[in-house]
Design a protein around this motif. Structure first.
Motif, PDB file in Angstrom:
ATOM      1  N   ALA A 131       0.836  -1.197   0.000  1.00  0.00           N
ATOM      2  CA  ALA A 131       0.000   0.000   0.000  1.00  0.00           C
ATOM      3  C   ALA A 131       0.874   1.252   0.000  1.00  0.00           C
ATOM      4  CB  ALA A 131      -0.906   0.003   1.221  1.00  0.00           C
ATOM      5  N   ILE A 132       0.302   2.353  -0.474  1.00  0.00           N
ATOM      6  CA  ILE A 132       0.977   3.652  -0.430  1.00  0.00           C
ATOM      7  C   ILE A 132       0.497   4.380   0.814  1.00  0.00           C
ATOM      8  CG2 ILE A 132       1.263   5.884  -1.573  1.00  0.00           C
ATOM      9  CD1 ILE A 132       0.705   4.480  -4.220  1.00  0.00           C
ATOM     10  N   CYS A 133       1.326   4.483   1.821  1.00  0.00           N
ATOM     11  CA  CYS A 133       0.953   5.154   3.068  1.00  0.00           C
ATOM     12  C   CYS A 133       1.840   6.382   3.264  1.00  0.00           C
ATOM     13  CB  CYS A 133       1.080   4.213   4.260  1.00  0.00           C
ATOM     14  SG  CYS A 133      -0.147   2.872   4.245  1.00  0.00           S
ATOM     15  N   THR A 134       1.219   7.557   3.321  1.00  0.00           N
ATOM     16  CA  THR A 134       1.954   8.812   3.458  1.00  0.00           C
ATOM     17  C   THR A 134       1.362   9.644   4.591  1.00  0.00           C
ATOM     18  OG1 THR A 134       0.524   9.823   1.772  1.00  0.00           O
ATOM     19  CG2 THR A 134       2.611   8.894   1.022  1.00  0.00           C
TER      20      THR A 134
ATOM     21  N   ARG B 299      -0.598  15.888   7.755  1.00  0.00           N
ATOM     22  CA  ARG B 299      -0.919  16.534   9.022  1.00  0.00           C
ATOM     23  C   ARG B 299      -0.917  15.503  10.161  1.00  0.00           C
ATOM     24  NH1 ARG B 299      -2.176  21.436   6.685  1.00  0.00           N
ATOM     25  NH2 ARG B 299      -3.628  21.439   4.943  1.00  0.00           N
ATOM     26  N   ALA B 300      -2.058  15.295  10.827  1.00  0.00           N
ATOM     27  CA  ALA B 300      -2.106  14.387  11.981  1.00  0.00           C
ATOM     28  C   ALA B 300      -2.486  12.968  11.586  1.00  0.00           C
ATOM     29  CB  ALA B 300      -3.110  14.917  13.016  1.00  0.00           C
ATOM     30  N   TRP B 301      -2.482  12.662  10.284  1.00  0.00           N
ATOM     31  CA  TRP B 301      -2.995  11.375   9.823  1.00  0.00           C
ATOM     32  C   TRP B 301      -2.005  10.643   8.927  1.00  0.00           C
ATOM     33  CZ3 TRP B 301      -5.785  15.984   9.549  1.00  0.00           C
ATOM     34  CH2 TRP B 301      -6.800  16.110  10.514  1.00  0.00           C
ATOM     35  N   ILE B 302      -2.259   9.366   8.757  1.00  0.00           N
ATOM     36  CA  ILE B 302      -1.577   8.548   7.759  1.00  0.00           C
ATOM     37  C   ILE B 302      -2.626   8.124   6.743  1.00  0.00           C
ATOM     38  CG2 ILE B 302      -0.298   6.427   7.314  1.00  0.00           C
ATOM     39  CD1 ILE B 302       0.661   6.575  10.236  1.00  0.00           C
ATOM     40  N   ILE B 303      -2.401   8.453   5.471  1.00  0.00           N
ATOM     41  CA  ILE B 303      -3.338   8.140   4.393  1.00  0.00           C
ATOM     42  C   ILE B 303      -2.774   6.960   3.608  1.00  0.00           C
ATOM     43  CG2 ILE B 303      -4.669   9.066   2.470  1.00  0.00           C
ATOM     44  CD1 ILE B 303      -4.973  10.765   4.959  1.00  0.00           C
ATOM     45  N   CYS B 304      -3.532   5.870   3.537  1.00  0.00           N
ATOM     46  CA  CYS B 304      -3.096   4.682   2.803  1.00  0.00           C
ATOM     47  C   CYS B 304      -3.970   4.481   1.573  1.00  0.00           C
ATOM     48  CB  CYS B 304      -3.154   3.444   3.690  1.00  0.00           C
ATOM     49  SG  CYS B 304      -1.940   3.452   5.036  1.00  0.00           S
ATOM     50  N   GLY B 305      -3.328   4.466   0.415  1.00  0.00           N
ATOM     51  CA  GLY B 305      -4.036   4.297  -0.841  1.00  0.00           C
ATOM     52  C   GLY B 305      -3.467   3.159  -1.652  1.00  0.00           C
ATOM     53  N   PHE B 306      -4.095   2.909  -2.812  1.00  0.00           N
ATOM     54  CA  PHE B 306      -3.707   1.755  -3.628  1.00  0.00           C
ATOM     55  C   PHE B 306      -2.575   2.130  -4.586  1.00  0.00           C
ATOM     56  CE2 PHE B 306      -4.013  -2.158  -5.884  1.00  0.00           C
ATOM     57  CZ  PHE B 306      -4.600  -3.023  -4.969  1.00  0.00           C
ATOM     58  N   PRO B 307      -1.599   1.225  -4.751  1.00  0.00           N
ATOM     59  CA  PRO B 307      -0.459   1.484  -5.634  1.00  0.00           C
ATOM     60  C   PRO B 307      -0.789   1.151  -7.083  1.00  0.00           C
ATOM     61  CG  PRO B 307      -0.215  -0.658  -4.631  1.00  0.00           C
ATOM     62  CD  PRO B 307      -1.482  -0.074  -4.060  1.00  0.00           C
TER      63      PRO B 307
ATOM     64  N   PRO C  27      -9.469   3.210  -3.445  1.00  0.00           N
ATOM     65  CA  PRO C  27      -9.894   2.773  -2.107  1.00  0.00           C
ATOM     66  C   PRO C  27      -8.877   3.288  -1.087  1.00  0.00           C
ATOM     67  CG  PRO C  27      -8.915   0.948  -3.334  1.00  0.00           C
ATOM     68  CD  PRO C  27      -9.059   2.090  -4.301  1.00  0.00           C
ATOM     69  N   THR C  28      -9.370   3.883  -0.007  1.00  0.00           N
ATOM     70  CA  THR C  28      -8.491   4.618   0.907  1.00  0.00           C
ATOM     71  C   THR C  28      -8.822   4.301   2.356  1.00  0.00           C
ATOM     72  OG1 THR C  28      -8.337   6.425  -0.704  1.00  0.00           O
ATOM     73  CG2 THR C  28      -7.695   6.932   1.559  1.00  0.00           C
ATOM     74  N   LEU C  29      -7.775   4.127   3.155  1.00  0.00           N
ATOM     75  CA  LEU C  29      -7.891   3.971   4.601  1.00  0.00           C
ATOM     76  C   LEU C  29      -7.062   5.058   5.270  1.00  0.00           C
ATOM     77  CD1 LEU C  29      -7.442   0.097   4.884  1.00  0.00           C
ATOM     78  CD2 LEU C  29      -9.594   1.349   5.052  1.00  0.00           C
TER      79      LEU C  29
END
Length: 612
Positions: free
Chosen positions: A298-301, A304-312, A495-497
């Motif tokens: 996953a692409i996790c970046t 701010r105060a969060w980690i955004i994980c998206g599809f590669p 799709p995002t977590l």
């Protein structure tokens, strides 16, 4: 690696089947809900096709639950997922039941003849399951070219066998279920099998899309199923039975995905693809048998105060959203939140300009990385903080109109051609959180509305190959997203977590259909929830807006003239258009000091949320 670190079986209750079948006897005609009255805006521009036609807008209230929750594009699929969760199933179990039901009740958007991307959080790691379709072994970069070497018109490529890739969704779901399923595989097919046999009520949206569809009637199997003897779509509320699909699902339930990939079903798909009278395709049963689902990183970046994980890749969604947020991180977006329900000019301006820059890089660099490496051979170049800061600095007080691709670190020149794929996928999104706090975000598609318009044994075949660039090269060189044998076409599905950076707890699961506009739809929800402090339902319901490195696109009928004129004053070429997103979202929130789940569904479609 295929994971990204963020820090006895039960049978389905008989109540599930009775709950799913409730209300199916209705034959009353219903009208799609009209769009709400808004301040008038200037006339819409034409020429920009949406992946699926609009079918009305009906405001929705969010749903709160404490234990588990499911959000899908249709109330019947939501109920199927809910009952699985209630029976003790995992989020993966529920996703399988939902997808099988969507194959039946939302055939225009997804199904077992298509593909999907699934993000899964197991309580510790994030895993990305890739079920994207693949090109046939006999395909070449000239697949969508005329004999004269020109790109053929898009719809000529779509309708028929030429556009069909090897379906991936069943292999992907089986791969995920083997590791994370709790309930028996076969039990998860029971709701869709029973409903296919006993019938489901034709929904207003399905009826609306069938009315507007021009090509589906040309396929004898589809015409016999979706239309009456006079060629009219079945009225809203008509109970539609699909015994052929029930038989196929029963075979897969008993025999696993191999029943689809290694037997008569695959041979029937090949026969259908090759026998199209005007546009036969190249897909074979051997291509289908050779399909493999994959786990990817996953692409996790940080944002701010969060980690955004998206599809590669082969999706461009995760990269583009991470780029946009990276460019916007230095801006005070909180100060630009909507006021009195109206979007602000400066907020839309910044978001649209960041979109232009991200889409420019997407069109030049992103494709299936198993075939075409990213700049520098890694994601790091396109997501480099310094690079994104430099790209973000190109955003000024006036619109740049059309952005050029950047030159990421490690790249001395731009040598790839510009992609020309229209990408108009008909798609569906599913968000689920189970009682263990494990979650999925899954976007699933057959590409265009009703896919290739080819029906086999009760389900529709995808036209996913038209997500490739129709041109193979331009003056700058070969196009990254050109057709190649065995390659997966680039997607914009996102799709995002989202996780809290401090606690590593899941904050949000979201995603949407919508073709290449998915990136803007999902980005809107992320900015709306994380920067503007909206609950997920309000963020979903915001008017859609953004740029795909062309005009600044605003949702027709839902924005004010003041916004339009303000953007024009900043140099934006504004296009007002229907933007039929299908966002779903589940977000952790606090009510009365207690942490709960709050879910939202897009008012532009028939989605619903349910939980305990």
């Amino acid at each position: 690696m295929s994971t990204t670190r963020i820090t006895p079986a039960l049978l389905i209750s008989p109540l599930l089947l009775s709950a799913l079948l409730a209300g199916c006897a209705s034959t009353t005609r219903q009208a799609a809900a009209p769009a709400p009255a808004q301040a008038p805006a200037s006339a819409p521009a034409t020429g920009m096709q949406a992946p699926e036609a609009a079918s009305g807008y009906a405001e929705k209230a969010g749903v709160t639950a404490r234990k588990f929750m499911v959000a899908t594009a249709n109330p019947l699929s939501t109920e199927a997922g809910y009952q699985v969760l209630r029976a003790g199933g995992s989020a993966i179990d529920a996703a399988i039941a939902v997808q099988m039901m969507l194959t039946l009740v939302e055939p225009q958007s997804s199904g077992i003849g298509g593909g999907a991307f699934l993000m899964y959080y197991d309580g510790k790691d994030v895993k990305a399951f890739d079920g994207r379709e693949t090109a046939p072994a006999a395909a070449s970069e000239r697949l969508f070219m005329t004999p004269e070497g020109k790109a053929m018109p898009f719809i000529e490529g779509v309708v028929g066998g030429r556009s069909v890739g090897a379906p991936g969704v069943l292999r992907m779901l089986e791969l995920a279920h083997k590791e994370y399923g709790k309930l028996p595989w076969a039990s998860l097919f029971e709701p869709a099998i029973r409903m296919a046999e006993e019938g489901f009520p034709v929904s207003p949206r399905l009826n609306t899309l069938l009315k507007s569809e021009q090509y589906l009637r040309k396929d004898p199997a589809a015409a016999a199923y979706f239309y009456d003897k006079d060629g009219n779509p079945w009225p809203v509320g008509t109970r539609l039975r699909n015994p052929e699909l029930a038989k196929v699902l029963r075979e897969i339930a008993l025999g696993g995905a191999n029943a689809f990939y290694n037997g008569q079903i695959a041979r029937d798909i090949e026969a259908k693809v090759k026998s199209h009278p005007t546009n036969p395709g190249l897909l074979t049963a051997a291509d289908i048998a050779g399909y493999h689902a994959k786990q990817r990183d996953a692409i996790c970046t940080d944002y701010r105060a969060w980690i955004i994980c998206g599809f590669p890749p082969p999706s461009s969604g995760g990269i583009a959203i991470a780029q946009m947020l990276g460019m916007l991180e230095g801006r005070d977006l909180r100060a630009l939140a909507p006021r009195d329900g109206q979007l602000t000019v400066e907020g839309v301006h910044l978001f649209s300009e960041a979109g232009r820059l991200a889409y420019a890089d997407r069109g030049r660099y992103v494709a299936d990385t198993d075939f075409v490496p990213l700049p520098g051979g890694t994601l790091r170049s396109l997501l480099d903080k310094t690079y994104l800061t430099q790209r973000g600095a190109l955003i000024t007080e006036t619109s740049m109109g059309q952005a050029k691709p950047g030159t990421p670190p490690g790249v001395t020149h731009v040598a790839l051609g510009q992609d020309t794929s229209p990408e108009l996928p008909s798609t569906s999104h599913i968000s689920i959180v189970d009682s263990k706090g494990q979650a999925i975000s899954m976007t699933t598609t057959i590409e265009d509305q009703f896919g290739s318009r080819q029906m086999v044994r009760g389900f529709l075949l995808n036209n996913q190959l038209t997500d490739f660039s129709f041109d193979a090269a331009d003056a700058n060189g070969p196009i990254a997203n050109r057709v190649q044998p065995g390659k997966r076409p680039r997607s914009s599905m996102a799709p995002t977590l989202v996780f809290d950076k401090a606690t590593r707890k899941l904050v949000l699961s979201t995603g949407s259909p919508g073709g290449s506009a998915i990136i803007n739809y999902v980005g809107k929800v992320l900015v709306g929830t994380l920067d503007w402090g909206l609950d997920v339902q309000k963020a979903i319901s915001l008017p859609n807006f953004g740029s795909r490195n062309g005009p600044t696109e605003l949702e027709q009928g839902r924005v004010s003239d003041a916004l339009v004129e303000g953007l024009k004053a900043k140099g934006h070429n504004v296009r007002l258009m229907e933007q039929t997103s299908g966002l779903q979202g589940i977000m952790r929130t606090t009510v009365g000091g207690e942490q709960v789940w709050f879910g939202g569904a897009d008012p532009r479609r028939e989605g619903s949320v349910k939980g305990d």
